[in-house]
Write a protein that holds these residues in place. Structure first.
Motif, short mmCIF file in Angstrom:
data_model
loop_
_atom_site.label_atom_id
_atom_site.label_comp_id
_atom_site.label_asym_id
_atom_site.label_seq_id
_atom_site.Cartn_x
_atom_site.Cartn_y
_atom_site.Cartn_z
N ARG A 76 0.82 -1.21 0.00
CA ARG A 76 0.00 0.00 0.00
C ARG A 76 0.85 1.26 0.00
O ARG A 76 1.97 1.27 0.54
CB ARG A 76 -0.93 0.01 1.21
CG ARG A 76 -1.94 -1.14 1.21
CD ARG A 76 -2.86 -1.10 2.42
NE ARG A 76 -3.81 -2.21 2.40
CZ ARG A 76 -5.00 -2.17 1.81
NH1 ARG A 76 -5.40 -1.03 1.22
NH2 ARG A 76 -5.80 -3.22 1.82
N ASP A 77 0.30 2.32 -0.59
CA ASP A 77 0.96 3.62 -0.53
C ASP A 77 0.55 4.33 0.76
O ASP A 77 -0.28 3.80 1.53
CB ASP A 77 0.62 4.45 -1.77
CG ASP A 77 -0.85 4.80 -1.90
OD1 ASP A 77 -1.58 4.75 -0.88
OD2 ASP A 77 -1.28 5.14 -3.02
N PRO A 78 1.12 5.50 1.05
CA PRO A 78 0.81 6.17 2.32
C PRO A 78 -0.66 6.51 2.53
O PRO A 78 -1.11 6.67 3.66
CB PRO A 78 1.66 7.45 2.25
CG PRO A 78 2.81 7.10 1.38
CD PRO A 78 2.23 6.18 0.35
N ARG A 79 -1.42 6.58 1.45
CA ARG A 79 -2.85 6.87 1.57
C ARG A 79 -3.70 5.62 1.69
O ARG A 79 -4.93 5.70 1.76
CB ARG A 79 -3.31 7.70 0.37
CG ARG A 79 -2.68 9.10 0.32
CD ARG A 79 -3.13 9.86 -0.89
NE ARG A 79 -2.64 9.25 -2.12
CZ ARG A 79 -2.86 9.72 -3.35
NH1 ARG A 79 -3.60 10.82 -3.50
NH2 ARG A 79 -2.36 9.11 -4.41
N GLY A 80 -3.05 4.46 1.68
CA GLY A 80 -3.77 3.20 1.84
C GLY A 80 -4.16 2.52 0.56
O GLY A 80 -4.74 1.43 0.60
N GLY A 81 -3.87 3.11 -0.58
CA GLY A 81 -4.19 2.48 -1.85
C GLY A 81 -3.24 1.33 -2.16
O GLY A 81 -2.04 1.42 -1.87
N ILE A 82 -3.73 0.27 -2.75
CA ILE A 82 -2.90 -0.87 -3.10
C ILE A 82 -2.17 -0.57 -4.41
O ILE A 82 -2.80 -0.32 -5.44
CB ILE A 82 -3.73 -2.16 -3.23
CG1 ILE A 82 -4.40 -2.49 -1.89
CG2 ILE A 82 -2.87 -3.33 -3.69
CD1 ILE A 82 -5.31 -3.70 -1.94
N ILE A 83 -0.85 -0.62 -4.37
CA ILE A 83 -0.04 -0.30 -5.55
C ILE A 83 0.80 -1.48 -6.00
O ILE A 83 1.59 -1.37 -6.94
CB ILE A 83 0.88 0.91 -5.28
CG1 ILE A 83 1.77 0.64 -4.05
CG2 ILE A 83 0.05 2.18 -5.09
CD1 ILE A 83 2.81 1.73 -3.83
N GLY A 84 0.64 -2.63 -5.35
CA GLY A 84 1.37 -3.82 -5.75
C GLY A 84 0.82 -5.04 -5.07
O GLY A 84 0.26 -4.96 -3.97
N CYS A 85 0.97 -6.18 -5.74
CA CYS A 85 0.49 -7.45 -5.20
C CYS A 85 1.68 -8.42 -5.20
O CYS A 85 2.14 -8.85 -6.27
CB CYS A 85 -0.66 -7.98 -6.04
SG CYS A 85 -1.58 -9.34 -5.27
N LYS A 86 2.19 -8.74 -4.03
CA LYS A 86 3.39 -9.56 -3.91
C LYS A 86 3.13 -11.01 -4.32
O LYS A 86 2.03 -11.52 -4.18
CB LYS A 86 3.90 -9.53 -2.46
CG LYS A 86 4.40 -8.19 -1.99
CD LYS A 86 4.99 -8.26 -0.60
CE LYS A 86 3.90 -8.44 0.46
NZ LYS A 86 4.47 -8.36 1.84
N SER A 87 4.17 -11.66 -4.78
CA SER A 87 4.12 -13.11 -4.95
C SER A 87 4.17 -13.76 -3.58
O SER A 87 4.62 -13.16 -2.60
CB SER A 87 5.29 -13.59 -5.80
OG SER A 87 6.52 -13.40 -5.10
N ALA A 88 3.72 -15.01 -3.51
CA ALA A 88 3.80 -15.73 -2.24
C ALA A 88 5.26 -15.94 -1.82
O ALA A 88 5.58 -15.94 -0.62
CB ALA A 88 3.08 -17.06 -2.35
N CYS A 89 6.14 -16.09 -2.79
CA CYS A 89 7.57 -16.23 -2.48
C CYS A 89 8.08 -15.00 -1.75
O CYS A 89 8.75 -15.09 -0.73
CB CYS A 89 8.36 -16.46 -3.76
SG CYS A 89 10.15 -16.50 -3.56
N LEU A 90 7.74 -13.82 -2.28
CA LEU A 90 8.18 -12.57 -1.66
C LEU A 90 7.52 -12.37 -0.30
O LEU A 90 8.16 -11.88 0.64
CB LEU A 90 7.85 -11.39 -2.58
CG LEU A 90 8.23 -10.00 -2.09
CD1 LEU A 90 9.74 -9.88 -1.93
CD2 LEU A 90 7.71 -8.93 -3.05
#
Length: 288
Positions: free
Chosen positions: A212-226
């Protein structure tokens, strides 16, 4: 007369070579791979010096001739905001630009030798911070707009290419092995199949994978590995073969959203695409 005719023909050949844009060679920059990027594939091609150039335009700029001296990558931004594409070379001469700003609706053409292998991605939410250029999404850690050999810090959607590979074919894919940050499409211009992850996976990303960014918006979706650093998700340790590293619930989540894209390290059969070497330019579109 024969000597004069030979000289005339030689001069004509030089003029033709100049007109088609053959330029000076330069050495491979020997970019290092990103050790955090689990989808990185070791280069399999011989590095050759060659011509490379790029131009900026609001439209498409043609700067080479497929099958002769160069292959063009037209990078387009269809996102409703500015992005900063980055490039990383694993084989062949590097692009002259390893990172640049691309406004909404703009495109930029980068030209590569037919021996090139590497990846293209896009950064977002970038700004200057204490004299360093930083991005909240898919930063390369260089502190500059140019990535200078730095790879994308996951999560990042990747457009990956190996030109002139086995069987005189270009190999290309969209990879979510390192997670997702922006939708992306690869479109060959010669009628070969396109591949894409056109869906905004961030909108439905599981909570435990979300960035999430500082405003709470989702800006990325991690892999399960990460996210979890476990062999079963990273295809490492005792899970380092296709037989011992099958799809997981998390990789299947990405596959369900983007069936053409790599969802984990051994997702080859449905995610690698080919086109005859030297037969086409490639359009890489973010937010297609």
């Amino acid at each position: 007369m024969k000597g004069e005719n030979l000289l005339s023909r030689f001069a004509i050949c030089l003029l033709i070579v100049h007109l088609i844009g053959v330029g000076d060679s330069y050495a491979d920059t020997e970019n290092d791979r990103n050790p955090d990027a689990s989808s990185w594939k070791e280069p399999s091609l011989i590095t050759l010096p060659g011509r490379s150039s790029d131009q900026v335009s609001d439209g498409h700029v043609f700067t080479g001739f497929p099958g002769a001296n160069s292959i063009n990558f037209i990078i387009k931004n269809n996102c409703p905001y500015t992005i900063w594409p980055g490039t990383l070379t694993s084989s062949g001469p590097a692009f002259p630009s390893t990172g640049f700003e691309l406004a909404q609706g703009a495109s930029r053409t980068l030209t590569a030798q037919p021996s090139w292998s590497g990846r293209i991605w896009a950064r977002s939410q970038c700004f200057m911070d204490g004299g360093r250029f930083v991005c909240r999404s898919a930063d390369c850690g260089s502190g500059q707009v140019a990535c200078n050999g730095g790879g994308a810090i996951p999560p990042a959607s990747l457009a990956e290419f190996t030109l002139n590979g086995h069987g005189n074919l270009d190999y290309y894919d969209v990879s979510l092995v390192d997670g997702f940050n922006l939708p992306v499409r690869i479109s060959p211009r010669a009628g070969c199949p396109s591949t894409a992850c056109p869906v905004d996976v961030n909108r439905i990303c599981p909570q435990e994978l979300s960035i999430r960014d500082p405003r709470g918006g989702i800006i990325g979706c991690k892999s399960a590995c990460l996210a979890f650093h476990q062999d079963q998700y990273c295809c490492t340790g005792s899970h380092n073969t296709p037989k011992t590293c099958p799809p997981t619930n998390y990789s299947q989540f990405f596959k369900n959203q983007c069936p053409q894209a790599y969802s984990y390290a051994y997702d080859d059969t449905s995610s690698t695409f080919t086109c005859g070497s030297g037969s086409t330019n490639y359009v890489v579109t973010f937010c297609p």
